[in-house]
Design an enzyme around this catalytic site. Structure first.
Site, PDB file in Angstrom:
ATOM      1  N   ARG A  11       0.833  -1.209   0.000  1.00  0.00           N
ATOM      2  CA  ARG A  11       0.000   0.000   0.000  1.00  0.00           C
ATOM      3  C   ARG A  11       0.865   1.255   0.000  1.00  0.00           C
ATOM      4  O   ARG A  11       2.047   1.218   0.277  1.00  0.00           O
ATOM      5  CB  ARG A  11      -0.905   0.017   1.236  1.00  0.00           C
ATOM      6  CG  ARG A  11      -1.915  -1.100   1.305  1.00  0.00           C
ATOM      7  CD  ARG A  11      -2.845  -0.948   2.504  1.00  0.00           C
ATOM      8  NE  ARG A  11      -2.105  -1.039   3.764  1.00  0.00           N
ATOM      9  CZ  ARG A  11      -2.614  -0.732   4.961  1.00  0.00           C
ATOM     10  NH1 ARG A  11      -3.851  -0.279   5.053  1.00  0.00           N
ATOM     11  NH2 ARG A  11      -1.898  -0.869   6.048  1.00  0.00           N
ATOM     12  N   TYR A 150       8.732   7.353  16.745  1.00  0.00           N
ATOM     13  CA  TYR A 150       8.905   7.345  15.289  1.00  0.00           C
ATOM     14  C   TYR A 150      10.164   8.118  14.886  1.00  0.00           C
ATOM     15  O   TYR A 150      10.933   7.681  14.022  1.00  0.00           O
ATOM     16  CB  TYR A 150       7.664   7.966  14.648  1.00  0.00           C
ATOM     17  CG  TYR A 150       7.555   7.809  13.154  1.00  0.00           C
ATOM     18  CD1 TYR A 150       7.305   6.564  12.574  1.00  0.00           C
ATOM     19  CD2 TYR A 150       7.667   8.909  12.307  1.00  0.00           C
ATOM     20  CE1 TYR A 150       7.188   6.426  11.198  1.00  0.00           C
ATOM     21  CE2 TYR A 150       7.540   8.781  10.929  1.00  0.00           C
ATOM     22  CZ  TYR A 150       7.306   7.543  10.384  1.00  0.00           C
ATOM     23  OH  TYR A 150       7.185   7.410   9.021  1.00  0.00           O
ATOM     24  N   LYS A 154      13.342   6.527  12.869  1.00  0.00           N
ATOM     25  CA  LYS A 154      13.761   7.047  11.570  1.00  0.00           C
ATOM     26  C   LYS A 154      15.122   7.737  11.653  1.00  0.00           C
ATOM     27  O   LYS A 154      15.912   7.699  10.700  1.00  0.00           O
ATOM     28  CB  LYS A 154      12.698   8.000  11.021  1.00  0.00           C
ATOM     29  CG  LYS A 154      11.372   7.317  10.669  1.00  0.00           C
ATOM     30  CD  LYS A 154      11.543   6.225   9.622  1.00  0.00           C
ATOM     31  CE  LYS A 154      10.201   5.691   9.139  1.00  0.00           C
ATOM     32  NZ  LYS A 154      10.357   4.661   8.089  1.00  0.00           N
TER      33      LYS A 154
END
Length: 239
Positions: A11, A150, A154
């Site tokens: 997706r 997050y 990252k």
């Protein structure tokens, strides 16, 4: 058969990357963890000329089993392009962030990089050719409130990109990352697009295909002298 593996490929940005690599002549291995319908649609989008690999990238045993199984079934082939795209968000202010919110994000966004990259790296080095492209984020460069988990994942991915690039450059394996800002995918659902795009010089959210185009270039032979780079794709929001 030129083979590329895209994690989280069913997706959003992952699917756009699968389609881009298919256009560039790659047999695409589409990794996903749960959404069978979306995976089937992605396979159809690449003309049925790929393979579905269903496993959890954050589970070391699952990664090992899936990739060793694929290599055993294809002894004459190797994965020459790896796109580490799989990622999840579980946003919360740190003071309220539960341990599972931290660990699930770190496992899926960062630990997965170690599990998957290590599993496919040796054949790249033996063949003296490989392309590794990591999908990072604006959050990993700038840091965003409510995303300490997050941002940490990252940011770690960005640092790992720079380090590995120096380890493997002599073997003609490049390692780069793209760092998207706000891209129209499921990952930005619930955000106030109208308010946020006022701060973006390009005055809009990006499209998955725009990220995929850059990934396609970094995965190409033409990008052989580009390594250790983090390329922002954010409409000028943060430079």
């Amino acid at each position: 058969m030129k083979t590329a593996l895209v994690t989280g490929g069913s997706r959003g940005i992952g699917r756009a990357i699968c389609e881009e690599l298919h256009k560039r002549g790659y047999h695409v291995l589409i990794n996903y963890v749960s959404n069978d319908a979306a995976a089937a649609e992605c396979l159809q989008a690449v003309g049925g000329e790929g393979e579905l690999l269903k496993f959890d990238v954050g589970n070391a045993d699952a990664v090992k089993s899936a990739l060793e199984g694929w290599q055993k079934a294809h002894p004459e082939e190797y994965i020459e392009v790896l796109v580490n795209n799989a990622g999840i968000r579980k946003d919360n202010l740190l003071i309220w962030q539960e341990p599972e919110e931290w660990h699930q994000v770190i496992d899926t966004n960062l630990n997965s990089w170690y599990y998957v990259t290590r599993a496919v790296l040796q054949p790249m080095l033996l063949h003296k050719y490989g392309r590794i492209v990591n999908v990072a984020s604006l959050s990993g460069i700038k840091g965003l409130p409510g995303q300490t988990n997050y941002s940490a994942a990252k940011g770690g991915l960005i640092a790992a990109t720079k380090a590995l690039a120096q380890e493997v450059a002599r073997k003609k394996v490049t390692v780069n990352a793209v760092a998207p800002g706000f891209i129209k995918t499921d990952m930005v659902e619930g955000l106030d697009e109208a308010a946020l795009k006022k701060d973006i010089p390009a005055a809009r959210f990006g499209e998955p295909e725009e990220v995929a185009a850059m990934v396609g270039f970094l995965a190409s032979p033409e990008a052989s002298y580009v390594t250790g780079e983090i390329i922002s794709i954010n409409g000028g929001l943060y430079t």
